[in-house]
Design an enzyme around this catalytic site. Sequence first.
Site, PDB file in Angstrom:
ATOM      1  N   HIS A  31       0.418  -1.105  -0.572  1.00  0.00           N
ATOM      2  CA  HIS A  31      -0.059  -0.017  -0.167  1.00  0.00           C
ATOM      3  C   HIS A  31       0.649   1.616  -0.028  1.00  0.00           C
ATOM      4  O   HIS A  31       0.545   2.387  -0.645  1.00  0.00           O
ATOM      5  CB  HIS A  31      -0.664  -0.003   0.810  1.00  0.00           C
ATOM      6  CG  HIS A  31      -1.667   1.333   1.299  1.00  0.00           C
ATOM      7  ND1 HIS A  31      -2.862   1.025   1.322  1.00  0.00           N
ATOM      8  CD2 HIS A  31      -1.296   2.678   1.663  1.00  0.00           C
ATOM      9  CE1 HIS A  31      -3.550   2.222   1.767  1.00  0.00           C
ATOM     10  NE2 HIS A  31      -2.963   3.034   1.386  1.00  0.00           N
ATOM     11  N   GLU A  32       2.223   0.966   0.960  1.00  0.00           N
ATOM     12  CA  GLU A  32       2.762   2.352   0.932  1.00  0.00           C
ATOM     13  C   GLU A  32       3.239   2.844  -0.176  1.00  0.00           C
ATOM     14  O   GLU A  32       3.800   3.749  -0.320  1.00  0.00           O
ATOM     15  CB  GLU A  32       3.820   2.362   2.398  1.00  0.00           C
ATOM     16  CG  GLU A  32       2.863   2.454   3.694  1.00  0.00           C
ATOM     17  CD  GLU A  32       1.800   3.769   3.735  1.00  0.00           C
ATOM     18  OE1 GLU A  32       2.054   4.669   3.284  1.00  0.00           O
ATOM     19  OE2 GLU A  32       0.581   3.351   4.636  1.00  0.00           O
TER      20      GLU A  32
ATOM     21  N   HIS B  86       1.996   4.273  -3.303  1.00  0.00           N
ATOM     22  CA  HIS B  86       2.035   5.687  -2.588  1.00  0.00           C
ATOM     23  C   HIS B  86       2.898   6.323  -3.462  1.00  0.00           C
ATOM     24  O   HIS B  86       3.790   7.218  -3.873  1.00  0.00           O
ATOM     25  CB  HIS B  86       1.740   6.021  -1.295  1.00  0.00           C
ATOM     26  CG  HIS B  86       0.156   6.281  -1.158  1.00  0.00           C
ATOM     27  ND1 HIS B  86      -0.536   7.475  -0.930  1.00  0.00           N
ATOM     28  CD2 HIS B  86       0.097   5.899   0.334  1.00  0.00           C
ATOM     29  CE1 HIS B  86      -1.194   7.104  -0.487  1.00  0.00           C
ATOM     30  NE2 HIS B  86      -1.658   5.756   0.502  1.00  0.00           N
TER      31      HIS B  86
END
Length: 152
Positions: A67-68, A71
Amino acid sequence: MDEQEIQRLVEEVSLQYFGMPFLHKAMFNRRLRTTGGRYLLNTHNIELNYRYYEMYGKEELVGIVKHELCHYHLHITGRGYKHRDKDFRELLKAVDAPRFCKRMVNAEKEKRVYVYECMECLLQYVRRRQINTKRYVCGKCKGKLNLIKKTS
């Protein structure tokens, strides 16, 4: 798991799922409480919550890392990196990353219960927050309240 292992894990996940290297720092931040991790825009570093690793293990941590990294890679390439952006949601689906991490169970907050009893009508009040018995009275008969049980 220490800082070098988490750095290695993030670099491996980046190459395996995104095909691009992770060129910045990944670390645990023990001060994080409610979030699984965060991507820092100004330094491009990734911080992860160590408690999620302790509670749920490596599988959940890999999901948070993916998820990170969504980003990270979208921000580096100049595309929409925010949760509301279409590019971000599409990349999450492509790499099978979770949109939200599991809920953190905080045992000490849920257990604390205060039981008050009216001294006149014996009505019991169960509260999660402590109240000032000198200031508050029974809502039924206006009698004085007394703390009878505190579980923690």
